[in-house]
Design an enzyme around this catalytic site. Structure first.
Site, short mmCIF file in Angstrom:
data_model
loop_
_atom_site.label_atom_id
_atom_site.label_comp_id
_atom_site.label_asym_id
_atom_site.label_seq_id
_atom_site.Cartn_x
_atom_site.Cartn_y
_atom_site.Cartn_z
N ASP A 8 0.97 -1.21 0.01
CA ASP A 8 0.16 -0.06 0.10
C ASP A 8 1.05 1.08 0.02
O ASP A 8 1.54 1.76 1.12
CB ASP A 8 -0.81 -0.17 1.35
CG ASP A 8 -1.83 1.36 1.35
OD1 ASP A 8 -2.22 1.48 0.21
OD2 ASP A 8 -1.82 1.70 2.26
N GLU A 67 -0.97 -1.59 -4.95
CA GLU A 67 -2.52 -0.90 -5.26
C GLU A 67 -2.11 0.13 -6.24
O GLU A 67 -1.03 0.92 -6.27
CB GLU A 67 -2.82 -0.27 -3.88
CG GLU A 67 -4.26 0.52 -3.96
CD GLU A 67 -4.68 1.14 -2.70
OE1 GLU A 67 -5.99 0.73 -2.42
OE2 GLU A 67 -3.84 1.83 -2.22
N ASP A 139 -2.64 1.14 7.02
CA ASP A 139 -1.68 0.83 6.02
C ASP A 139 -1.20 -0.42 5.92
O ASP A 139 -1.27 -1.10 4.82
CB ASP A 139 -0.41 1.98 6.17
CG ASP A 139 -0.81 3.10 6.12
OD1 ASP A 139 -1.42 3.85 4.94
OD2 ASP A 139 -0.97 4.01 7.07
#
Length: 166
Positions: A8, A67, A139
């Protein structure tokens, strides 16, 4: 079993999570966050690269899932996020990892069952799926969700010999 590193990305905090998966069952290996200090972006990008390289060397994943950049309200924030993604991708590619990219909506759909899920729902489902003692910080939970999304994708099932039926 496939070892997957989920990322992430962020220019201030980058989450990471490593899981092992056979495409049906997944188990937790490690997760954490890279907290990046200072105002200058180039040193923070270098730190993302070097610290993720250490994670890769230590845990030896076979693939990286990351991502994709979403469109942010602030163009400067989107550019910084894109650069953080680039540093993370370079860390993986430099160590020979395949890199798969997933949209935030796809990740939430895979883990929670709804592409519009809230962050707290993602944290809760990651905890349940991986049987963690407590919910990981946002996160790190997002990074584990990225890894889980890849683990349950048709690409992974095909790669580890599963039968993909549509």
């Amino acid at each position: 079993m496939l070892r997957i590193l989920g990322i992430d990305p962020g220019s201030r905090v980058t989450g990471f999570g490593v899981i092992d998966s056979d495409g049906v069952r997944s188990s937790h290996v490690v997760h954490g966050t890279l907290r990046l200090e200072g105002n200058a972006l180039p040193p923070r990008l270098g730190e993302i690269f070097s610290r993720l390289s250490e994670v890769i060397e230590t845990y030896r994943p076979q693939v990286m899932a990351i991502e994709q950049v979403f469109v942010a309200k602030n163009p400067q924030s989107a550019l910084k996020l894109g650069q953080a993604r680039g540093a993370a991708i370079c860390a993986g590619v430099s160590q020979g990892l395949e890199v798969a990219e997933y949209t935030p909506r796809t990740i939430k759909q895979a883990v929670v069952g709804s592409g519009g899920a809230e962050k707290s729902q993602v944290q809760h489902m990651v905890r349940m799926i991986l049987n963690l003692p407590k919910e990981p910080v946002t996160d790190a939970a997002d990074a584990l969700a990225v890894a889980l999304s890849h683990a349950h994708s048709g690409i992974t099932l095909a790669r580890i010999g599963g039968n993909l039926r549509r």
